[in-house]
Design an enzyme around this catalytic site. Sequence first.
Site, PDB file in Angstrom:
ATOM      1  N   THR A  42      38.408  54.559  56.865  1.00  0.00           N
ATOM      2  CA  THR A  42      38.706  53.965  55.511  1.00  0.00           C
ATOM      3  C   THR A  42      37.797  53.832  54.630  1.00  0.00           C
ATOM      4  O   THR A  42      37.803  53.763  53.474  1.00  0.00           O
ATOM      5  CB  THR A  42      39.254  52.464  55.628  1.00  0.00           C
ATOM      6  OG1 THR A  42      38.656  51.810  56.650  1.00  0.00           O
ATOM      7  CG2 THR A  42      40.952  52.723  56.460  1.00  0.00           C
ATOM      8  N   GLY A 127      24.552  58.868  70.159  1.00  0.00           N
ATOM      9  CA  GLY A 127      25.668  59.701  70.083  1.00  0.00           C
ATOM     10  C   GLY A 127      26.794  58.942  70.940  1.00  0.00           C
ATOM     11  O   GLY A 127      27.984  59.591  70.899  1.00  0.00           O
ATOM     12  N   ALA A 128      26.962  57.671  71.001  1.00  0.00           N
ATOM     13  CA  ALA A 128      27.903  56.958  71.458  1.00  0.00           C
ATOM     14  C   ALA A 128      28.931  56.488  70.254  1.00  0.00           C
ATOM     15  O   ALA A 128      29.939  55.929  70.759  1.00  0.00           O
ATOM     16  CB  ALA A 128      27.487  55.777  72.315  1.00  0.00           C
ATOM     17  N   SER A 133      21.796  56.289  64.260  1.00  0.00           N
ATOM     18  CA  SER A 133      21.294  57.035  63.275  1.00  0.00           C
ATOM     19  C   SER A 133      21.228  56.154  62.200  1.00  0.00           C
ATOM     20  O   SER A 133      19.931  55.759  61.301  1.00  0.00           O
ATOM     21  CB  SER A 133      22.097  58.160  62.636  1.00  0.00           C
ATOM     22  OG  SER A 133      22.231  58.840  63.826  1.00  0.00           O
ATOM     23  N   GLU A 165      21.115  59.892  54.689  1.00  0.00           N
ATOM     24  CA  GLU A 165      22.031  60.749  55.860  1.00  0.00           C
ATOM     25  C   GLU A 165      23.130  61.653  55.209  1.00  0.00           C
ATOM     26  O   GLU A 165      22.967  62.734  55.691  1.00  0.00           O
ATOM     27  CB  GLU A 165      23.190  59.431  56.460  1.00  0.00           C
ATOM     28  CG  GLU A 165      23.971  60.101  57.395  1.00  0.00           C
ATOM     29  CD  GLU A 165      23.687  59.764  58.800  1.00  0.00           C
ATOM     30  OE1 GLU A 165      22.917  58.951  59.113  1.00  0.00           O
ATOM     31  OE2 GLU A 165      24.096  60.724  59.476  1.00  0.00           O
ATOM     32  N   ASP A 177      28.248  51.968  58.002  1.00  0.00           N
ATOM     33  CA  ASP A 177      27.158  52.004  59.128  1.00  0.00           C
ATOM     34  C   ASP A 177      26.041  51.330  58.529  1.00  0.00           C
ATOM     35  O   ASP A 177      25.528  50.483  59.143  1.00  0.00           O
ATOM     36  CB  ASP A 177      26.881  53.294  59.842  1.00  0.00           C
ATOM     37  CG  ASP A 177      28.209  53.758  60.383  1.00  0.00           C
ATOM     38  OD1 ASP A 177      29.417  53.137  60.416  1.00  0.00           O
ATOM     39  OD2 ASP A 177      28.177  55.140  60.618  1.00  0.00           O
ATOM     40  N   TYR A 226      35.291  65.454  61.105  1.00  0.00           N
ATOM     41  CA  TYR A 226      35.092  64.205  60.459  1.00  0.00           C
ATOM     42  C   TYR A 226      35.252  64.961  58.815  1.00  0.00           C
ATOM     43  O   TYR A 226      35.923  64.516  58.099  1.00  0.00           O
ATOM     44  CB  TYR A 226      33.704  63.862  60.459  1.00  0.00           C
ATOM     45  CG  TYR A 226      33.463  62.435  59.707  1.00  0.00           C
ATOM     46  CD1 TYR A 226      33.746  61.316  60.142  1.00  0.00           C
ATOM     47  CD2 TYR A 226      32.638  62.472  58.510  1.00  0.00           C
ATOM     48  CE1 TYR A 226      33.597  60.091  59.412  1.00  0.00           C
ATOM     49  CE2 TYR A 226      32.451  61.317  57.643  1.00  0.00           C
ATOM     50  CZ  TYR A 226      32.965  60.165  58.248  1.00  0.00           C
ATOM     51  OH  TYR A 226      32.672  59.020  57.352  1.00  0.00           O
TER      52      TYR A 226
HETATM   53  C1  GLA Z   1      31.412  57.263  61.186  1.00  0.00           C
HETATM   54  C2  GLA Z   1      30.806  57.146  59.823  1.00  0.00           C
HETATM   55  C3  GLA Z   1      31.369  55.862  58.968  1.00  0.00           C
HETATM   56  C4  GLA Z   1      32.937  55.788  59.306  1.00  0.00           C
HETATM   57  C5  GLA Z   1      33.545  56.069  60.634  1.00  0.00           C
HETATM   58  C6  GLA Z   1      34.961  56.176  60.832  1.00  0.00           C
HETATM   59  O1  GLA Z   1      31.071  56.109  61.971  1.00  0.00           O
HETATM   60  O2  GLA Z   1      29.513  57.215  59.842  1.00  0.00           O
HETATM   61  O3  GLA Z   1      31.014  56.036  57.684  1.00  0.00           O
HETATM   62  O4  GLA Z   1      33.617  56.707  58.167  1.00  0.00           O
HETATM   63  O5  GLA Z   1      32.824  57.023  61.169  1.00  0.00           O
HETATM   64  O6  GLA Z   1      35.698  54.769  60.339  1.00  0.00           O
END
Ligand code: GLA
Length: 385
Positions: A42, A127-128, A133, A165, A177, A226
């Site tokens: 979202t 990577g989990a 990052s 990023e 994140d 993604y």
């Molecule tokens: C990754 C992206 C976030 C977000 C999620 C999905 O973690 O870095 O910005 O889009 O996927 O909610």
Amino acid sequence: MTTQSGRVDRQTVAGIFHQTFGKAPDIVARGPGRVNLIGEHTDYNDGFVLPMAIDRAIWIALRPRRDRWVMVHFNDTKQYGEFHLDALRNTGEGSIEYVKGVAWALQEEGFFLRGWEGVVVGDVPVGAGLSSSAALEVVTARVFAAVSHCSWDPVKMALLSQRAENRWVGVQCGIMDQLISACGRADHALLIDCRSLEFQHVPLPPTVRVVILDTGTRRGLVDSAYNERRAACEHTAERFRVKALRDISLDEFERRAVEMDETTRKRVRHVISENDRTLRAAEALRQGDVTTFGRLMVESHVSLRDDFEVSSPALDAMVEIALSQPGCLGARMTGAGFGGCAVALVEAETAETFAQNVAEQYRQKTKHEPAVYISRASDGADIVA
Ligand code: GLA
């Protein structure tokens, strides 16, 4: 070197700095990883998310330099990288690119940076889907702010970390994140409006635990899937002549659903319903209604699995096993999907048994090796005295 339990703290990092440089560090900084409780896919639709910063982090111990060289030892991978702040070039060299990317974004914004040398140590599994990052980017920003005497504005620094990023590393992530890593608060989740970047800390009731369930599976195709989901959402927003899917109401969606092909309809339905669930979940948490919160987590998983189609057999198995345990209020996949982690909300007194049973049953059922972390919400990135 990590502590016996694999955990890292200030002492561990300072010890590694001492081994490397023969004296104590001048500064130690910490940037946490995150787990998202609800509000998935979202953020890049200008919507709502509800993550928490976790008690696992990337740490940097360092001493400032008089010149503009940055020299970094990555303890976990035994890599070393260095660069001069007047000559930033992307050489695709691994972790050092995150540090360079943040330096680039800060300088582009007009900050005058000083050099430093130090060690990076972490206990966020890579990577989990727990945002190692973003944790590295945000702690790097924190470090540059400290050595260069820039003021620390967490939202601004999260945005600059995201810019690093997006434009230096080349991953088109949203803001979730970096923002939670910069703005988290101990014992609280963070409701973020990803359009205005306003946020509210929502207390987590002490009667529950957040349990992170790593499926032990990693998917190489996450980035392309993604970007494809993201492009589809943006394309639909354009067709609807709105800025983002956030601007389409449930009513309008239902009225115009016939105009969309089946796949688009499902993707859009996920985003719109997930925004609604996230706001309701935050409200439920505020009221201490963990039962409703758990139910919304389950609905979120179903929507990600069937409508947004970013789950995986391993994630579905983990969620199913979690939900069959006593004391489990809700569970769902978390993060971008296709592998990585699920997250469960569990009655505090059952958490240890829950963790053991889920790991054992998952191992038996899937033959994958899981990792389970009973987590606490932690503070956002900071200097640790
Ligand atoms: C990754 C992206 C976030 C977000 C999620 C999905 O973690 O870095 O910005 O889009 O996927 O909610």
